[in-house]
Design a protein around this motif. Structure first.
Motif, PDB file in Angstrom:
ATOM      1  N   ALA A 146      46.476  83.524  69.584  1.00  0.00           N
ATOM      2  CA  ALA A 146      47.270  84.604  68.992  1.00  0.00           C
ATOM      3  C   ALA A 146      48.047  85.358  70.068  1.00  0.00           C
ATOM      4  N   ASN A 147      47.444  85.532  71.241  1.00  0.00           N
ATOM      5  CA  ASN A 147      48.154  86.202  72.338  1.00  0.00           C
ATOM      6  C   ASN A 147      49.347  85.369  72.810  1.00  0.00           C
ATOM      7  N   ALA A 148      49.204  84.044  72.780  1.00  0.00           N
ATOM      8  CA  ALA A 148      50.325  83.176  73.141  1.00  0.00           C
ATOM      9  C   ALA A 148      51.443  83.288  72.107  1.00  0.00           C
ATOM     10  N   ILE A 149      51.090  83.430  70.840  1.00  0.00           N
ATOM     11  CA  ILE A 149      52.102  83.658  69.795  1.00  0.00           C
ATOM     12  C   ILE A 149      52.772  85.010  70.005  1.00  0.00           C
ATOM     13  N   ASN A 150      52.010  85.994  70.442  1.00  0.00           N
ATOM     14  CA  ASN A 150      52.591  87.305  70.755  1.00  0.00           C
ATOM     15  C   ASN A 150      53.627  87.180  71.874  1.00  0.00           C
ATOM     16  N   ASP A 151      53.304  86.391  72.903  1.00  0.00           N
ATOM     17  CA  ASP A 151      54.264  86.151  73.994  1.00  0.00           C
ATOM     18  C   ASP A 151      55.522  85.460  73.472  1.00  0.00           C
ATOM     19  N   TYR A 152      55.340  84.524  72.530  1.00  0.00           N
ATOM     20  CA  TYR A 152      56.494  83.854  71.920  1.00  0.00           C
ATOM     21  C   TYR A 152      57.430  84.884  71.286  1.00  0.00           C
ATOM     22  N   PHE A 153      56.871  85.808  70.526  1.00  0.00           N
ATOM     23  CA  PHE A 153      57.709  86.817  69.885  1.00  0.00           C
ATOM     24  C   PHE A 153      58.374  87.739  70.909  1.00  0.00           C
ATOM     25  N   ASP A 154      57.677  88.037  72.019  1.00  0.00           N
ATOM     26  CA  ASP A 154      58.317  88.814  73.092  1.00  0.00           C
ATOM     27  C   ASP A 154      59.563  88.091  73.603  1.00  0.00           C
ATOM     28  N   GLY A 155      59.427  86.783  73.825  1.00  0.00           N
ATOM     29  CA  GLY A 155      60.575  86.008  74.268  1.00  0.00           C
ATOM     30  C   GLY A 155      61.665  85.947  73.228  1.00  0.00           C
ATOM     31  N   LEU A 156      61.263  85.817  71.960  1.00  0.00           N
ATOM     32  CA  LEU A 156      62.235  85.751  70.874  1.00  0.00           C
ATOM     33  C   LEU A 156      63.058  87.036  70.794  1.00  0.00           C
ATOM     34  N   GLU A 157      62.412  88.174  71.029  1.00  0.00           N
ATOM     35  CA  GLU A 157      63.140  89.443  71.026  1.00  0.00           C
ATOM     36  C   GLU A 157      64.217  89.461  72.109  1.00  0.00           C
ATOM     37  N   MET A 158      63.879  88.957  73.286  1.00  0.00           N
ATOM     38  CA  MET A 158      64.878  88.906  74.360  1.00  0.00           C
ATOM     39  C   MET A 158      66.015  87.944  74.006  1.00  0.00           C
ATOM     40  N   GLU A 159      65.664  86.826  73.386  1.00  0.00           N
ATOM     41  CA  GLU A 159      66.691  85.869  72.961  1.00  0.00           C
ATOM     42  C   GLU A 159      67.638  86.507  71.949  1.00  0.00           C
ATOM     43  N   VAL A 160      67.081  87.227  70.992  1.00  0.00           N
ATOM     44  CA  VAL A 160      67.897  87.881  69.967  1.00  0.00           C
ATOM     45  C   VAL A 160      68.873  88.866  70.598  1.00  0.00           C
ATOM     46  N   LEU A 161      68.413  89.613  71.593  1.00  0.00           N
ATOM     47  CA  LEU A 161      69.296  90.587  72.250  1.00  0.00           C
ATOM     48  C   LEU A 161      70.481  89.899  72.919  1.00  0.00           C
ATOM     49  N   TYR A 162      70.225  88.828  73.629  1.00  0.00           N
ATOM     50  CA  TYR A 162      71.323  88.085  74.263  1.00  0.00           C
ATOM     51  C   TYR A 162      72.280  87.533  73.214  1.00  0.00           C
ATOM     52  N   LYS A 163      71.741  86.972  72.144  1.00  0.00           N
ATOM     53  CA  LYS A 163      72.585  86.365  71.122  1.00  0.00           C
ATOM     54  C   LYS A 163      73.418  87.415  70.390  1.00  0.00           C
ATOM     55  N   GLN A 164      72.817  88.562  70.100  1.00  0.00           N
ATOM     56  CA  GLN A 164      73.556  89.609  69.407  1.00  0.00           C
ATOM     57  C   GLN A 164      74.739  90.093  70.235  1.00  0.00           C
ATOM     58  N   ILE A 181      59.676  81.407  74.442  1.00  0.00           N
ATOM     59  CA  ILE A 181      60.230  81.173  73.102  1.00  0.00           C
ATOM     60  C   ILE A 181      60.040  79.751  72.593  1.00  0.00           C
ATOM     61  N   LEU A 182      59.690  78.809  73.457  1.00  0.00           N
ATOM     62  CA  LEU A 182      59.424  77.469  72.964  1.00  0.00           C
ATOM     63  C   LEU A 182      58.027  77.337  72.355  1.00  0.00           C
ATOM     64  N   MET A 183      57.165  78.307  72.573  1.00  0.00           N
ATOM     65  CA  MET A 183      55.846  78.350  71.955  1.00  0.00           C
ATOM     66  C   MET A 183      54.908  77.258  72.483  1.00  0.00           C
ATOM     67  N   ILE A 184      55.305  76.557  73.533  1.00  0.00           N
ATOM     68  CA  ILE A 184      54.508  75.426  74.015  1.00  0.00           C
ATOM     69  C   ILE A 184      53.149  75.879  74.524  1.00  0.00           C
ATOM     70  N   CYS A 185      53.081  77.058  75.142  1.00  0.00           N
ATOM     71  CA  CYS A 185      51.779  77.533  75.643  1.00  0.00           C
ATOM     72  C   CYS A 185      50.781  77.674  74.505  1.00  0.00           C
ATOM     73  N   THR A 216      55.041  72.360  81.862  1.00  0.00           N
ATOM     74  CA  THR A 216      55.100  71.597  80.619  1.00  0.00           C
ATOM     75  C   THR A 216      56.142  72.179  79.684  1.00  0.00           C
ATOM     76  N   THR A 217      56.150  73.493  79.566  1.00  0.00           N
ATOM     77  CA  THR A 217      57.123  74.150  78.706  1.00  0.00           C
ATOM     78  C   THR A 217      58.542  73.920  79.198  1.00  0.00           C
ATOM     79  N   ARG A 218      58.759  74.065  80.491  1.00  0.00           N
ATOM     80  CA  ARG A 218      60.101  73.886  81.042  1.00  0.00           C
ATOM     81  C   ARG A 218      60.585  72.452  80.847  1.00  0.00           C
ATOM     82  N   ILE A 219      59.712  71.489  81.085  1.00  0.00           N
ATOM     83  CA  ILE A 219      60.079  70.081  80.967  1.00  0.00           C
ATOM     84  C   ILE A 219      60.483  69.752  79.526  1.00  0.00           C
ATOM     85  N   ILE A 220      59.673  70.174  78.570  1.00  0.00           N
ATOM     86  CA  ILE A 220      60.019  69.949  77.171  1.00  0.00           C
ATOM     87  C   ILE A 220      61.287  70.714  76.805  1.00  0.00           C
ATOM     88  N   GLY A 221      61.463  71.881  77.409  1.00  0.00           N
ATOM     89  CA  GLY A 221      62.643  72.691  77.131  1.00  0.00           C
ATOM     90  C   GLY A 221      63.941  72.013  77.536  1.00  0.00           C
TER      91      GLY A 221
END
Length: 328
Positions: A146-164, A181-185, A216-221
Motif C-alpha cells: 500500500a505504501n508503494a501505491i501511495n508513492d505511485y500516486f505521489d508521482g502521478l500528482e507530479m506528472e499531472v502538474l507537468y501535463k497541465q 508512476i510506473l507502479m513497478i515497485c 527494474t522500473t527504469r528499464i521497463i520504463g
C-alpha cells in the motif's frame, strides 16, 4: 518507424521467457467476471472490449509465471487489471482528484476505510485485492504494498502538474518521477505472493535491493515509452514519454531520441546485471533474494513478450480515451 520491430530487435533481455499455465483461465475470469461483471457499469461496452484486448490475464501470467495455484493468481490478476483502469482514469485528472484517489485508495488497501466510505470508482476492486493478498501474505507486507501505491500516486500528482502546464520535465526529473508512476515497485512487492517467502524488512531496505527495484522500473520504463510512443503522440500526452522529452530538450530527431532511449536502457540493464552478479551476503535469505531478483528480470522479459504477442493496448485505438472513462 516500425515500433514493433524496434521492440523485438533492439531490447534484449538475458532472462527466461516464461508464462503461467493459468494464462487462458485467468483471462477468461478477467473478461467475464471482472470486466463484463463487477466493472460493467463503469465504462461502456466499446471500452470494455479494449480492456479485454489489453489481455491483463496474460500480462499477469507472464509477470508471475511460477505462481503455483490459481487461487494465488486471482488477486494478482485483479491488481494488474486495476492498475490499467486506474492509470487511464487518473492520467488526465486534476491534482485534487489524484490526491482524493490517493488518500482513499491507500486507506482501503490498509483496511482503514470500507469501499462504501471511500466513494471512488475502483474502491471495491482495491478491497478485493487487499482481501486476496491477506490470504497469502502478512499484513505488514500488504501495508508495504500500500505504501508503494501511495508513492505511485505521489508521482502521478507530479506528472499531472507537468501535463497541465504542458511542460517537459528535465530528463533527470522524468526518470526520478517515472520510478513512482510506473507502479513497478508495487508489482515487485507482490512477488512475495508468487514465491511464498516473506523477506525481513532489512532486506527490502538494503541499498542494493532498493537500487535493483529502481533499475527494474527504469528499464521497463524505457521499453514502455518506446512502446507507447504512437499512443502518446495520438493522445497528445507526450510530456512524460522519455523519447519526447529527449527530443525536446536535446533538439534531436525522433529516431535519434529512440536511439538514446535504447542506450539509456542498455546502460541500466548492464548496471542491473552487475549488481545481480555481486550481491551482498544475506545469509539464510540468499536463495530467496536471488529468486526475487530473477523475478524482476522475468518482469522485463515478460513485458516485452506480452507486448509483442498478446496485448493490443499500445496500438492505434487500442486504449481508452478520456471521455470513455468515469470521472474520478
Amino acid at each position: 518507424m516500425n515500433i514493433r520491430k524496434i521492440l523485438n530487435d533492439r531490447f534484449n533481455y538475458p532472462f527466461p521467457n516464461l508464462i503461467s499455465p493459468f494464462a487462458a483461465t485467468l483471462q477468461e475470469v478477467t473478461d467475464t467476471q471482472w470486466i463484463d461483471g463487477e466493472l460493467k457499469d463503469l465504462v461502456p461496452f466499446s471500452t470494455r472490449e479494449k480492456y479485454k484486448q489489453t489481455k491483463t490475464g496474460f500480462m499477469s501470467a507472464r509477470w508471475w509465471p511460477k505462481t503455483r495455484s490459481f487461487e494465488r493468481m486471482l488477486p494478482l490478476g485483479r491488481f494488474m487489471l486495476w492498475s490499467m483502469y486506474n492509470d487511464d482514469m487518473y492520467e488526465v485528472a486534476t491534482v485534487a482528484e489524484v490526491r482524493n484517489a490517493q488518500e482513499r485508495s491507500v486507506a482501503v488497501l490498509k483496511g482503514q476505510i470500507t469501499p462504501e466510505e471511500a466513494q471512488i470508482p475502483l474502491a471495491y476492486q482495491l478491497y478485493a485485492i487487499r482481501e486476496g493478498f491477506m490470504e497469502f501474505i502478512p499484513a505488514a507486507s500488504v501495508n508495504r504494498f500500500a505504501n508503494a501505491i501511495n508513492d505511485y500516486f505521489d508521482g502521478l500528482e507530479m506528472e499531472v502538474l507537468y501535463k497541465q502546464q504542458k511542460i517537459f520535465p528535465t530528463v533527470g526529473n522524468l526518470l526520478n518521477i517515472r520510478v513512482r508512476i510506473l507502479m513497478i515497485c508495487a508489482f515487485i512487492d507482490t512477488i512475495e505472493i508468487q514465491n511464498e517467502v516473506t523477506l525481513p524488512d532489512h532486506i527490502y531496505a538494503h541499498p542494493v535491493i532498493k537500487r535493483l527495484y529502481e533499475l527494474t522500473t527504469r528499464i521497463i520504463g524505457y521499453f514502455n515509452d518506446v512502446q507507447s510512443l504512437l499512443k502518446d503522440e495520438e493522445s497528445g500526452e507526450v510530456y512524460f514519454n522519455v523519447v519526447k522529452v529527449l527530443q525536446h530538450h536535446y533538439q534531436i530527431t525522433r529516431d535519434d531520441a529512440v536511439a538514446e532511449t535504447i542506450r539509456l536502457h542498455d546502460a541500466d540493464l548492464e548496471a542491473f546485471l552487475v549488481l545481480r552478479a555481486a550481491l551482498p551476503d544475506f545469509g539464510k535469505w540468499n536463495d530467496a533474494v536471488l529468486a526475487l531478483i530473477e523475478d524482476m528480470g522475468a518482469f522485463m522479459k515478460g513485458w516485452q513478450s506480452v507486448s509483442l504477442l498478446e496485448t493490443a493496448r499500445y496500438g492505434i485505438n487500442g486504449f481508452p480515451q478520456a471521455a470513455e472513462l468515469p470521472k474520478a
